[in-house]
Design an enzyme around this catalytic site. Structure first.
Site, mmCIF file in Angstrom:
data_model
loop_
_atom_site.group_PDB
_atom_site.id
_atom_site.type_symbol
_atom_site.label_atom_id
_atom_site.label_comp_id
_atom_site.label_asym_id
_atom_site.label_seq_id
_atom_site.Cartn_x
_atom_site.Cartn_y
_atom_site.Cartn_z
ATOM 1 N N LEU A 192 0.843 -1.198 0.000
ATOM 2 C CA LEU A 192 0.000 0.000 0.000
ATOM 3 C C LEU A 192 0.876 1.245 0.000
ATOM 4 O O LEU A 192 1.666 1.466 0.914
ATOM 5 C CB LEU A 192 -0.904 0.010 1.240
ATOM 6 C CG LEU A 192 -1.774 1.254 1.421
ATOM 7 C CD1 LEU A 192 -2.808 1.360 0.300
ATOM 8 C CD2 LEU A 192 -2.465 1.250 2.780
ATOM 9 N N HIS A 196 6.369 3.179 11.354
ATOM 10 C CA HIS A 196 6.957 4.371 10.763
ATOM 11 C C HIS A 196 5.894 5.474 10.741
ATOM 12 O O HIS A 196 4.711 5.200 10.515
ATOM 13 C CB HIS A 196 7.422 4.048 9.343
ATOM 14 C CG HIS A 196 8.273 5.091 8.718
ATOM 15 N ND1 HIS A 196 7.748 6.260 8.195
ATOM 16 C CD2 HIS A 196 9.612 5.157 8.508
ATOM 17 C CE1 HIS A 196 8.734 6.985 7.693
ATOM 18 N NE2 HIS A 196 9.870 6.344 7.867
#
Length: 341
Positions: A130, A234
């Site tokens: 993604l 992240h």
């Protein structure tokens, strides 16, 4: 598509290679399933085309890749579904468990988080790859790209496993340095984290994983910086994690063996958008003025399309804007699958 066409998600096509390469270059370090290598991406496209063309009654080696066509002919993002992981080679994660050290004689009782090398997630369906261009992160494009996969899975459940997982990108800095890799993986390899990720992106994850220590690892022996990123994502991956949490995905203690990012999971039929989706019939007429945002998808396999539209809630009739109907390739009388956001 014309300039006025609606944005839609569709299966990747042979002519999308250059656009996919541009996306991969913008994704940065840590995006192992989308390496910026033309031959690797070409293979992923070919594998996706074969997967859509295959007759399938149980999940196997298929990997379905999709792109977001922004409506003006440009590719703004991509995503993929791997039908079943670990069928060709071991699928490794660390499971974060507990080891208890106790001595009544010394009045000692310690609960120690411990990493166990695991293949527990083998056979699961994996949401992967993604990525949405930064300049396209508006107009619910991220929602459309991420959640379109669930309407595809709802339409073709026989192609997917009962458990669905997503491995989230772990923490790394602007220079591509991973604290978890520096604290653990580097001790067993003489290469940089980015180089290890590159090897993984080429499809060699098991080769590196098999060189990692097989014995349990006490996390207290890792540097504090490495301990602090266990199961953390992240910053650029945080929105994707929130989307999945809204869909009832949960972290169950499994992390990536390279960057320590979490794997989240959910039963296929418990996923919110799968459970709430239903079929509707396209009808002629103007869209409702008081409609609510919905995902709308046709239910063609290789011609799958998914877009956003304002629809009246709780009805089996879908009055679509012309631009959306054109993007989906449907006309009045067609059956579509809809899901409220």
């Amino acid at each position: 598509m014309s300039a006025a066409a609606a944005a839609c998600v569709r299966p990747i096509a042979p002519g999308d290679l250059d656009a996919l390469l541009d996306l991969a270059r913008g994704a940065g370090t840590g995006f192992t399933s989308l390496p910026p290598v033309r031959d690797v991406l070409q293979h992923k496209i070919e594998r996706s085309l074969a997967s859509f063309a295959a007759a399938v009654d149980a999940p196997g080696h298929e990997r379905y890749m999709f792109v977001l066509d922004s409506g003006d002919g440009t590719i703004a993002g991509c995503c993929a579904i791997e039908a079943a992981c670990g069928l060709d080679e071991p699928f490794y994660n660390y499971h974060v468990g507990l080891t208890v050290q106790a001595s009544p004689a010394l009045n000692v009782y310690k609960r120690l988080p411990t990493l166990y090398l695991s293949n527990d997630l083998t056979g699961s369906t994996v949401l992967c790859s993604l990525y949405l261009r930064r300049d396209a992160r508006h107009s619910r494009h991220g929602t459309l790209l991420s959640k379109s996969r669930f309407l595809f899975m709802a339409a073709f459940p026989q192609r997917f496993a009962d458990k669905v997982i997503a491995e989230m990108r772990g923490v790394s800095d602007a220079a591509g340095r991973s604290p978890f890799w520096e604290g653990l993986g580097r001790h067993f390899f003489s290469i940089e984290y980015g180089d290890a990720e590159h090897v993984v992106g080429q499809g060699n994850k098991a080769v590196i994983a098999e060189l990692m220590p097989k014995h349990p690892i006490y996390t207290v022996l890792l540097p504090p910086e490495a301990q602090g990123v266990l199961g953390q994502v992240h910053p650029e991956t945080a929105p994707a994690l929130r989307f999945l949490e809204q869909e009832r995905f949960r972290y169950q203690g499994y992390i990536d063996i390279f960057d320590g990012g979490p794997a989240v999971e959910a039963p296929l039929q418990a996923i919110r958008s799968v459970r709430r989706s239903h079929q509707a019939t396209v009808v002629a007429g103007a869209p409702p003025h008081d409609g609510l945002p919905h995902l709308v998808a046709n239910e063609r396999l290789d011609g799958f399309r998914c877009a956003l539209a304002e629809l009246a809630p709780g009805t089996d009739a879908a009055a679509l804007p012309e631009t959306v109907a054109a993007a989906l390739g449907v006309a009045p009388g067609a059956r579509v699958r809809v899901c409220p956001l």
